[in-house]
Structure formats: structure tokens, C-alpha cells
Scaffold this motif. Structure first.
Motif, mmCIF file in Angstrom:
data_model
loop_
_atom_site.group_PDB
_atom_site.id
_atom_site.type_symbol
_atom_site.label_atom_id
_atom_site.label_comp_id
_atom_site.label_asym_id
_atom_site.label_seq_id
_atom_site.Cartn_x
_atom_site.Cartn_y
_atom_site.Cartn_z
ATOM 1 N N SER B 28 15.563 -8.045 -30.121
ATOM 2 C CA SER B 28 16.289 -6.881 -29.584
ATOM 3 C C SER B 28 17.644 -7.317 -29.015
ATOM 4 C CB SER B 28 15.453 -6.142 -28.535
ATOM 5 O OG SER B 28 14.499 -6.966 -27.928
ATOM 6 N N LEU B 29 17.695 -8.511 -28.432
ATOM 7 C CA LEU B 29 18.966 -8.994 -27.881
ATOM 8 C C LEU B 29 20.030 -9.173 -28.967
ATOM 9 C CD1 LEU B 29 17.816 -11.593 -25.225
ATOM 10 C CD2 LEU B 29 19.417 -9.717 -24.837
ATOM 11 N N ARG B 269 18.286 -17.335 -28.386
ATOM 12 C CA ARG B 269 17.779 -15.975 -28.280
ATOM 13 C C ARG B 269 16.475 -15.785 -29.029
ATOM 14 N NH1 ARG B 269 20.433 -13.872 -24.047
ATOM 15 N NH2 ARG B 269 22.639 -14.404 -24.189
ATOM 16 N N MET B 270 16.320 -16.447 -30.172
ATOM 17 C CA MET B 270 15.116 -16.239 -30.969
ATOM 18 C C MET B 270 14.071 -17.316 -30.743
ATOM 19 S SD MET B 270 16.543 -14.651 -34.468
ATOM 20 C CE MET B 270 14.826 -14.294 -34.855
#
Lengths: 313, 313
Positions: B28-29, B269-270
Motif C-alpha cells: 500500500s505504501l 518498503r516491501m
């Protein structure tokens, strides 16, 4: 004293819309290496990067409207600070976060990014508690403990529910033990959703308070806690200890070097980024590998919030 | 000259039992950051750590029994060496791998671990081809090119088939462009399984042969290729270029710093570990972000074989 299945079911339906259903990954290489069938529940892919989002969402959801209007407060320099901030944002309330002045800038930035309102305090536990108390007096906010809170515990248990939905025949689930919220929640899930599914904790030798607490029958503290698994330096509380005492089979302690080896193996073989704390249960399995031979083992990868610039192998 | 849907269907059913169906992850980020809906097909979780397993399995599977008895040979210092070794092992044949003497020890170890038989040669392409030729003369093994081979191309296309099965309405799929096998296979899959799904390549400015080849209409080489995306230093061939020319929409070139930024974003982020080459298509998207706003974008994360001790951020 042990929360019921109905309470856990309710927590799951409350938490579900606010979190990712994280994937369960396997690695044929790690299965070969260990002789077990490993199922990694990847909460490092969870919102804000850790399972803590689940407990934070659940605890805030259980507040009444008046309480929600006034907000929540906690003291944490770790993942729970981010979790409570993001959960508060998702549920339209405010999160006041007491952080030690010496908390890393990157952690403060993450809390702010999720909308948390930071108050700095001295690093001692007394100073942090006093700062939280002051906020409660001023704002009427509700204090939420990162791990010793029944609603937080129930929320954390939802990761294992999802894991057991995908792999109903797990022989055991292994989790890291820090403040005790995750292992207590997981133990409830294993009890109510598993089929003779044991729950086993992994704990650093350098912060083995939970291991000693299970031996002595009362909550033990850590004299020092210099482990690299920085999420596991805390100790159990009166809400989670009774659950752990009655439902957790065993806690396996590991050395720092064993944590480092496990972390490197996970990152190299599974290609995922994990926190040091997340490597602890896998380190525990490696240590007592023969006991898990042929077994179906769930492992909760608790989080992935690492400072990449500090990764050194 | 363009392989048919029947050929691709057949490749998929041949390859399927030998590879992982890798997960498709979202963040989502990163969706918020880019304004697109991104779907990352995580071939870094594939067996041996990269999509190359697919093409290797397919190419070996298409050999007849006599050929299979004599084995296969390739020259590669990268993922295809490991892929061919592991695929040969899975299909009960032998893989002879010509590697330059100066190939990193860790890559040689991986090839040996998968059962590949290594022959060392000087690092020049002439020396490597001569060494492969000698093996063919001695053993009767079949040479398999890492990217310019129709069966390899069809095998690589199966990653995009799986991606489109999960996300049938992708507006485009972005992939890195090295030797051209992955992008050609992906273009076939998008054509036969997608709904107006474009295929867009990402390429380092420092090795932009495919970009120039599409401009000039003939296969261009690289004078130098010092990009950190070491999997993308090669150039196209006569089997994949016609497919690319007719089915690929565009190639976007990126600077080294853009690759580094994209790689860090994906890892932070992931929480997944990706090769530098895998960050190139995401870097391309970031570079032309506004063109992808509101679009459903598939991105193939081609591999995750990084030397952790070389990770520096």
C-alpha cells in the motif's frame, strides 16, 4: 483468566479489515536443510512492517466512543509505537507516543509519518511512565500496553489463525518471546484453531526472562539485555503470563551467534528482510533440529523493520 | 517467427511441475507513493532465486531422450548457470557450465551445489565459446543459450502467465531487459493471456542496447556495460529480437542512481531482497510516474541472488 474462543473469533473479525492477510512462504532449501516442513507466516509484510498492527487495531477498536475521541497513549521506541500510530489513524483517533530522547531518528520519523504525536522523555522506564501519566492527565487518553493487554494479546493471535487456516495440520508454531503478547495470542489461536498444535517460544540467552519465568512460576526480569534481538529485551506481564504458563509447551534459548546465522539463512535463502527478533524462533529450531524432523512447523516472522544501512554480514 | 499461443500453453504445462508458483505481492505504501496499483511477481522466491529456472526447465524438457542422455552446456557466470544446473538435476541429466576463471567463488559454489559440472575458461566471450564448443565435441551435449533460444523464451513467459491469472486486468507489465529472453516471453504472455496489456522494458542507460535496437531496427551492442545491474549487461539475439520488435511497447532507460533508489525502496518498503537488475523496471516506473497514474501495473521481480556482504546502503 484464559480468554475464550469467542473472544478470539471476535478479535479476528474486528482486525481483519485493517490488516494485510500476509502470505505463508515455504523454502524447499530450508526444508531440505532442516528436515522439517516449514511454513513462514510473513508478518514482515504486514502494514507498518510487523504483527504489532494487529494488536493495536484490536485494542483501539474495543474503546468506546468517548475514549476514542480522547485518543490513546503508549511508551515504546519500537514497532508498537508505529503500530499504535497507524492503527489510530486508520480508526480516526489520536496516538500519543512517549519515546526516549535517544530513540533513533528513523523510528521517530516513522511514527510521525503514521500520524503519531511524539513526546520525548528521558530513557528510563520511570521517566517514560511519568510522561505517559502526564499525557493521560492532560488529554484523558487511554494507555495501551504493547504486550500486557488482553485486547492486544487477542489481536496478535490473529496471525496464527490465518496461518492455521492455510496449514491446519501444523505440529507446532514457533514465535519469538519478548513482552509476551505474540506468544500468548499465538497460544490461544493454536489451542482454539489447531489440532494438537504446540506453541514453542524462541528467546535470546541474553534476555531469557520468559524461560526462567516458566521454570520459577513467577515473572522474572532481565538483569541486562544486550541481545541483538532488540525487540525481545522486555519481560512478561500479569495478563500474558497466565496464558503462557498454561498453553506454551517450551521456550528454547539461543546464543547471539545462532541468531545471526539464522537471520542470514532466512535472508539468503528466502530472499526476505527480517528483523533480528524474527530470526530467533528459526534459530531455536536449528538448535534442536532433530526434535522437529518430519514435523510441520509454522514460524511467525514477526517483522521486517531493519535499518538497511546497519545490515552487515 | 512469433511463437504461437499453443506453444506457450504447452510450455506452461511442461514448466509448472518443476517451479514454484511465486506469490504476487502488493504494497500500500508503494501504491500511495506512485499513484499506481502495483503487482510484484516475486521471482526472487523462485527455485534457485530467479525466473531463469523456467526457461532452463523448458529447454531441457524439449530435448529427445538421446540428447537428454548426453546433457546440456551453457556459458554463464550468472543465474542461468545455476538455473541450468538445477533444471538438469530435476530432469535427470547433466549440465556442463563454462564459467570465467574470475567468476565469484559464491557463484561457482552455487552451481556445484545444484550439481552443475564447471569448466573454467578465460573471461573473453571467444574463450568461453571455444570452451563450450570443446565440451560439445567431447560429450555430444546440447548448447542452450541463456536468452536467445525459443524454448527458453517460452519458459520465461510462464511467470507472466501466472501473474495475469491472478491479475487479468493489468494495463501493463514491466520487466528488466538484459539478453531479451524474459521480455520476449513476457510479451508473448501479455499478447495471449492479457487484455490490451502492454509490455514495457526497463534498461540501464549504461547498457541501453535494447533501447537503441528498437530505434534502429537491428540488434545493437554495448560499447561498455558498467551498470550495477549486472544481469543486464548482455544484448539481444535473433530469436528474441523479432518478438520484442513486434510486441514490446517501449523501453525506458534509467540512471544508476535511479536503480539504487528503486532497489532501496523495494527492500525497505516491501521487505524483500532483490537483485539490482530487478529494481530497474520499478526505477523506470518511478522515472515516468505520471504516465502510470491510476494504472494496474505488473512488475516482474526477476531475481534475488545478491551477495549480502556486498549490500551497502
Amino acid at each position: 483468566m484464559i480468554p475464550s474462543k469467542a473472544q478470539l473469533d471476535s478479535a479476528y473479525s474486528i482486525v481483519k479489515p485493517y490488516v494485510h492477510r500476509t502470505p505463508v512462504l515455504s523454502s524447499s532449501l530450508l526444508n531440505e536443510l532442516t528436515g522439517s516442513n516449514l511454513f513462514f507466516k510473513c508478518e514482515n509484510f504486514q502494514k507498518m512492517g510487523a504483527f504489532k498492527m494487529r494488536g493495536a487495531v484490536h485494542a483501539i477498536s474495543k474503546l468506546n466512543d468517548n475514549e476514542k475521541a480522547r485518543g490513546v497513549v503508549t511508551h515504546s521506541s519500537g514497532n508498537f509505537a508505529q503500530a499504535l500510530s497507524l492503527a489510530a489513524k486508520s480508526l480516526n483517533t489520536k496516538a500519543y507516543i512517549v519515546m526516549p530522547v535517544n530513540a533513533p531518528e528513523v523510528k521517530k520519523r516513522a511514527v510521525k509519518q503514521y500520524g503519531g504525536i511524539i513526546t520525548e522523555s528521558e530513557a528510563t522506564i520511570q521517566a517514560r511512565e511519568a510522561a505517559a501519566e502526564e499525557i493521560i492527565q492532560e488529554t484523558g487518553a487511554t494507555f495501551i500496553h504493547p504486550s500486557n493487554d488482553t485486547n492486544v494479546i487477542l489481536g496478535q493471535g490473529t496471525a496464527a489463525i490465518e496461518l492455521l487456516e492455510e496449514q491446519p495440520l501444523l505440529d507446532c508454531i514457533m514465535v519469538p518471546v519478548g513482552g509476551g503478547g505474540l506468544i500468548a495470542g499465538t497460544a490461544l489461536a493454536a489451542r482454539y484453531y489447531g489440532k494438537n498444535c504446540k506453541v514453542i517460544g524462541g528467546e535470546p540467552m541474553l534476555a531469557d526472562d520468559a524461560y526462567r519465568s516458566l521454570k520459577s512460576g513467577k515473572i522474572e526480569l532481565n538483569d541486562t539485555a544486550n541481545t541483538i534481538a532488540d525487540g525481545l529485551r522486555t519481560y512478561l506481564g500479569d495478563k500474558n503470563f497466565p496464558i503462557i504458563k498454561s498453553l506454551v509447551s517450551e521456550i528454547i534459548r539461543v546464543e547471539e551467534e545462532e541468531i545471526r546465522t539464522a537471520m542470514r539463512l532466512i535472508m539468503e535463502r528466502m530472499k526476505i528482510i527480517v528483523e533480528t527478533s524474527s530470526a530467533v524462533p528459526f534459530a531455536a529450531l536449528l538448535k534442536e533440529q532433530s526434535n522437529f524432523a518430519g514435523k510441520n512447523v509454522g514460524i511467525i516472522i514477526s517483522g521486517g523493520n531493519v535499518d538497511l544501512s546497519e545490515l552487515t554480514f
